[in-house]
Design an enzyme around this catalytic site. Sequence first.
Site, PDB file in Angstrom:
ATOM      1  N   HIS A   1       0.848  -1.199   0.000  1.00 28.24           N
ATOM      2  CA  HIS A   1       0.000   0.000   0.000  1.00 28.24           C
ATOM      3  C   HIS A   1       0.882   1.247   0.000  1.00 28.24           C
ATOM      4  O   HIS A   1       1.672   1.448   0.902  1.00 28.24           O
ATOM      5  CB  HIS A   1      -0.912   0.015   1.229  1.00 28.24           C
ATOM      6  CG  HIS A   1      -2.093  -0.898   1.108  1.00 28.24           C
ATOM      7  ND1 HIS A   1      -3.301  -0.650   1.720  1.00 28.24           N
ATOM      8  CD2 HIS A   1      -2.248  -2.060   0.419  1.00 28.24           C
ATOM      9  CE1 HIS A   1      -4.147  -1.618   1.415  1.00 28.24           C
ATOM     10  NE2 HIS A   1      -3.523  -2.488   0.642  1.00 28.24           N
TER      11      HIS A   1
ATOM     12  N   TYR B   1       3.761   6.830   9.922  1.00 22.73           N
ATOM     13  CA  TYR B   1       2.949   5.668   9.554  1.00 22.73           C
ATOM     14  C   TYR B   1       3.801   4.575   8.902  1.00 22.73           C
ATOM     15  O   TYR B   1       3.634   3.392   9.209  1.00 22.73           O
ATOM     16  CB  TYR B   1       1.809   6.093   8.620  1.00 22.73           C
ATOM     17  CG  TYR B   1       0.698   5.067   8.555  1.00 22.73           C
ATOM     18  CD1 TYR B   1      -0.356   5.085   9.460  1.00 22.73           C
ATOM     19  CD2 TYR B   1       0.715   4.059   7.591  1.00 22.73           C
ATOM     20  CE1 TYR B   1      -1.368   4.135   9.409  1.00 22.73           C
ATOM     21  CE2 TYR B   1      -0.287   3.100   7.532  1.00 22.73           C
ATOM     22  CZ  TYR B   1      -1.333   3.151   8.447  1.00 22.73           C
ATOM     23  OH  TYR B   1      -2.326   2.200   8.388  1.00 22.73           O
TER      24      TYR B   1
ATOM     25  N   TYR C   1      -9.406   5.801   7.223  1.00 19.37           N
ATOM     26  CA  TYR C   1      -9.622   6.160   8.632  1.00 19.37           C
ATOM     27  C   TYR C   1     -10.634   7.300   8.641  1.00 19.37           C
ATOM     28  O   TYR C   1     -10.407   8.326   7.997  1.00 19.37           O
ATOM     29  CB  TYR C   1      -8.323   6.652   9.271  1.00 19.37           C
ATOM     30  CG  TYR C   1      -7.263   5.593   9.488  1.00 19.37           C
ATOM     31  CD1 TYR C   1      -6.429   5.180   8.448  1.00 19.37           C
ATOM     32  CD2 TYR C   1      -7.081   5.024  10.746  1.00 19.37           C
ATOM     33  CE1 TYR C   1      -5.443   4.224   8.662  1.00 19.37           C
ATOM     34  CE2 TYR C   1      -6.096   4.065  10.970  1.00 19.37           C
ATOM     35  CZ  TYR C   1      -5.289   3.667   9.924  1.00 19.37           C
ATOM     36  OH  TYR C   1      -4.318   2.718  10.137  1.00 19.37           O
TER      37      TYR C   1
ATOM     38  N   LYS D   1       0.625   0.244  15.227  1.00 21.40           N
ATOM     39  CA  LYS D   1       2.034   0.165  15.625  1.00 21.40           C
ATOM     40  C   LYS D   1       2.388  -1.018  16.531  1.00 21.40           C
ATOM     41  O   LYS D   1       3.570  -1.258  16.790  1.00 21.40           O
ATOM     42  CB  LYS D   1       2.435   1.464  16.359  1.00 21.40           C
ATOM     43  CG  LYS D   1       2.494   2.672  15.448  1.00 21.40           C
ATOM     44  CD  LYS D   1       3.697   2.605  14.522  1.00 21.40           C
ATOM     45  CE  LYS D   1       3.669   3.644  13.442  1.00 21.40           C
ATOM     46  NZ  LYS D   1       3.659   3.099  12.075  1.00 21.40           N
TER      47      LYS D   1
ATOM     48  N   PRO E   1      -4.618   0.998  18.801  1.00 21.08           N
ATOM     49  CA  PRO E   1      -4.368   0.459  17.456  1.00 21.08           C
ATOM     50  C   PRO E   1      -4.439   1.481  16.329  1.00 21.08           C
ATOM     51  O   PRO E   1      -4.184   1.131  15.168  1.00 21.08           O
ATOM     52  CB  PRO E   1      -5.493  -0.581  17.291  1.00 21.08           C
ATOM     53  CG  PRO E   1      -6.569  -0.129  18.202  1.00 21.08           C
ATOM     54  CD  PRO E   1      -5.908   0.551  19.352  1.00 21.08           C
TER      55      PRO E   1
HETATM   56  C1  PHB Z   1      -6.316  -3.945  10.871  1.00 20.16           C
HETATM   57  O1  PHB Z   1      -6.339  -4.234   9.677  1.00 20.16           O
HETATM   58  O2  PHB Z   1      -6.690  -4.749  11.734  1.00 20.16           O
HETATM   59  C2  PHB Z   1      -5.851  -2.599  11.281  1.00 20.16           C
HETATM   60  C3  PHB Z   1      -5.323  -1.741  10.335  1.00 20.16           C
HETATM   61  C4  PHB Z   1      -4.901  -0.495  10.696  1.00 20.16           C
HETATM   62  C5  PHB Z   1      -4.998  -0.088  12.005  1.00 20.16           C
HETATM   63  C6  PHB Z   1      -5.484  -0.942  12.973  1.00 20.16           C
HETATM   64  C7  PHB Z   1      -5.915  -2.212  12.610  1.00 20.16           C
HETATM   65  O3  PHB Z   1      -4.591   1.156  12.350  1.00 20.16           O
END
Ligand code: PHB
Length: 392
Positions: A72, A383, A200, A296, A292
């Site tokens: 990605h 990130y 997000y 990280k 989450p």
């Molecule tokens: C996930 O795919 O479970 C996931 C992805 C990004 C995040 C948290 C969890 O920031």
Amino acid sequence: MKTQVAIIGAGPSGLLLGQLLQRCGIDNVILERHTPDYVLSRVRAGVLEYGFVNLMREAGVSARMDAEGLEHDGFTLAFQGRRQRVDMMALTGKSVLVYGQTEVTHDLMDARRASGAPILYEATDVQLHDFLDGKPRVTFMHEGQRKTLDCDYIAGCDGFHGVSRQSAPQDRIRNFERVYPFGWLGLLTDTPPVEDELIYVHNPRGFALCSMRSHTRSRYYLQCSLAEHIEEWSDDRFWTELSARLPEDVAAKLQTGPSFEKSIAPLRSFVAEPMRFGKLFLVGDAAHIVPPTGAKGLNLASSDVYTLYHALRGACLDNRPELLDRYSEICLRRVWKAERFSWWMTSLLHAFDGDAFSQRIQQAEQDYYTSTQAGLTTIAENYVGLPYEPVV
Ligand code: PHB
Ligand code: APR
């Protein structure tokens, strides 16, 4: 039994450390409280920084990850009726790999089995002895017998609830903690992801995240109250709430379907200092937890593993035990930066019961960071993952 490094816990930290040590000829034994199936049943995040990807390659366990992981180059932030793509590749020259942590653990378990190195599952009542100034020993129950493992070093890779951090002298450990007034309700489903990249979403109803495991498997999250009960969240209710939080054009193309995993996790920031007590080293979730939002958790465990691996190589192979003295300070420098980023992403994107002033500040922050090159670059470079510090 005798070994050079006793590793407590067979999560990703313990397995990856064991694999790296094994490959350079440093003997190690892994003790895990649960069964392999139990370890594999835990669903966790799936965004891998390039630092973690490189370490998996160095450990010789990257074949499936390299073949099946999705690269990605960017992700999207959505808020206040606006969408902003964070082009990680353009801003930093780096990308992340989307590949589930369960698959990472699977690959590491396979590699351990293939190497023939010892790993004892269902080892209970693990106790750590004499690691402060003596010759370390680990005792435990296994197959109905009390056993002893003599070792030179102990790697505490046993997660937040493990025995290692609890075994450290409590007058020498300092804990830093922040709990958040909400959790994440996560759902896994075999439906194609709503978009090719992660989204997000900040919405006054609460945060939402669209993530994935593959082109046919999606992972979605909703910010929820900690008082919620999972039984009260039918799949229908989840999809309706998710649609209400997503930008309209995204909601319109959402493909829903039955879930095969659904769970609520609280959010927490936690750091224990220091990360070393004599010959005991805390690694990964045993020493720190992040919310989450920045994905990280596993990536931070990986930089600890990298640092301990290089320090142990120095001590065991190059007669440089002084490198172990640097473990805690090197790890904590990076840990605190990832803690900061995870806390900040959480504050930026969740709905809080704050006053009107706090809400305007949050809006201004969303606006500022996504409308300037400087703001987007700082998001992108955190990130994709800050660099690992060499152990010299
Ligand atoms: C996930 O795919 O479970 C996931 C992805 C990004 C995040 C948290 C969890 O920031
Ligand atoms: N004795 C032996 N094993 C133990 C003990 C104990 N007393 N306590 C816990 N364990 C085992 C757990 O059963 C688990 O398999 O230690 C392992 C710790 O694994 P994780 O919790 O996954 O921690 P870690 O390997 O540091 O992973 C860090 O991966 O699991 C995610 O959220 C975590 O993303 C983070 C990253």
